[in-house]
Design a protein around this motif. Structure first.
Motif, mmCIF file in Angstrom:
data_model
loop_
_atom_site.group_PDB
_atom_site.id
_atom_site.type_symbol
_atom_site.label_atom_id
_atom_site.label_comp_id
_atom_site.label_asym_id
_atom_site.label_seq_id
_atom_site.Cartn_x
_atom_site.Cartn_y
_atom_site.Cartn_z
ATOM 1 N N GLN A 29 0.864 -1.185 0.000
ATOM 2 C CA GLN A 29 0.000 0.000 0.000
ATOM 3 C C GLN A 29 0.895 1.228 0.000
ATOM 4 N N GLU A 77 -9.700 -1.422 -2.484
ATOM 5 C CA GLU A 77 -8.755 -2.118 -3.352
ATOM 6 C C GLU A 77 -7.581 -2.705 -2.569
ATOM 7 N N SER B 58 -8.185 2.336 -0.613
ATOM 8 C CA SER B 58 -7.741 1.057 -0.041
ATOM 9 C C SER B 58 -7.549 1.202 1.463
#
Lengths: 86, 86
Positions: A29, A77, B58
């Motif tokens: 991330q 996501e 995310s």
């Protein structure tokens, strides 16, 4: 051991920090790396990062005795950035 | 349970995401929250965040059965952002 690394560093040093972390872990991330790492590699990684970062930079290492000690769930996501560059 | 939450969301939604997370957890680094949370509060928190985030956002939830399963080490500054706003 399994480890989660998060960082908040000056934009001038982000690339260097990421390049170092990518040698040892998966970029999952924007400012998060994850993965299995040996104690010796973790020590090496930390030593390299210590040379890069400066005042106000911050890097956290969440060291887990085993990957089974954590359950990861994702909303939105699953960025898993590393995949995009392989 | 002890939890680490990391996020990578569009700048338009960051404040909303942070406001939601701050109701339940401690803001410890730019895009990282931590803390103890009950299963019911975690479900509430996730449901609220699901309504906020959009495509490409995310959020990761690292759920640890106990705070003793993780050892946290810090290089550089321990940001612990929450303190600065109390």
């Amino acid at each position: 051991m399994f480890i989660i690394v998060t960082y908040d560093v000056d934009v001038k040093r982000i690339d260097k920090v990421r390049k170092t972390l990518r040698k040892y872990l998966n970029w999952v991330q924007n400012s998060v790396f994850e993965g299995e790492i040996s104690i010796s590699n973790l020590a090496k990684c930390k030593a390299e990062l210590e040379k890069i970062i400066e005042e106000n930079d911050s890097i956290y290492f969440y060291e887990l005795k085993s990957p089974y000690a954590v359950t990861k769930t994702v909303i939105g996501e699953d960025k898993n950035v590393t995949d995009n560059f392989l």
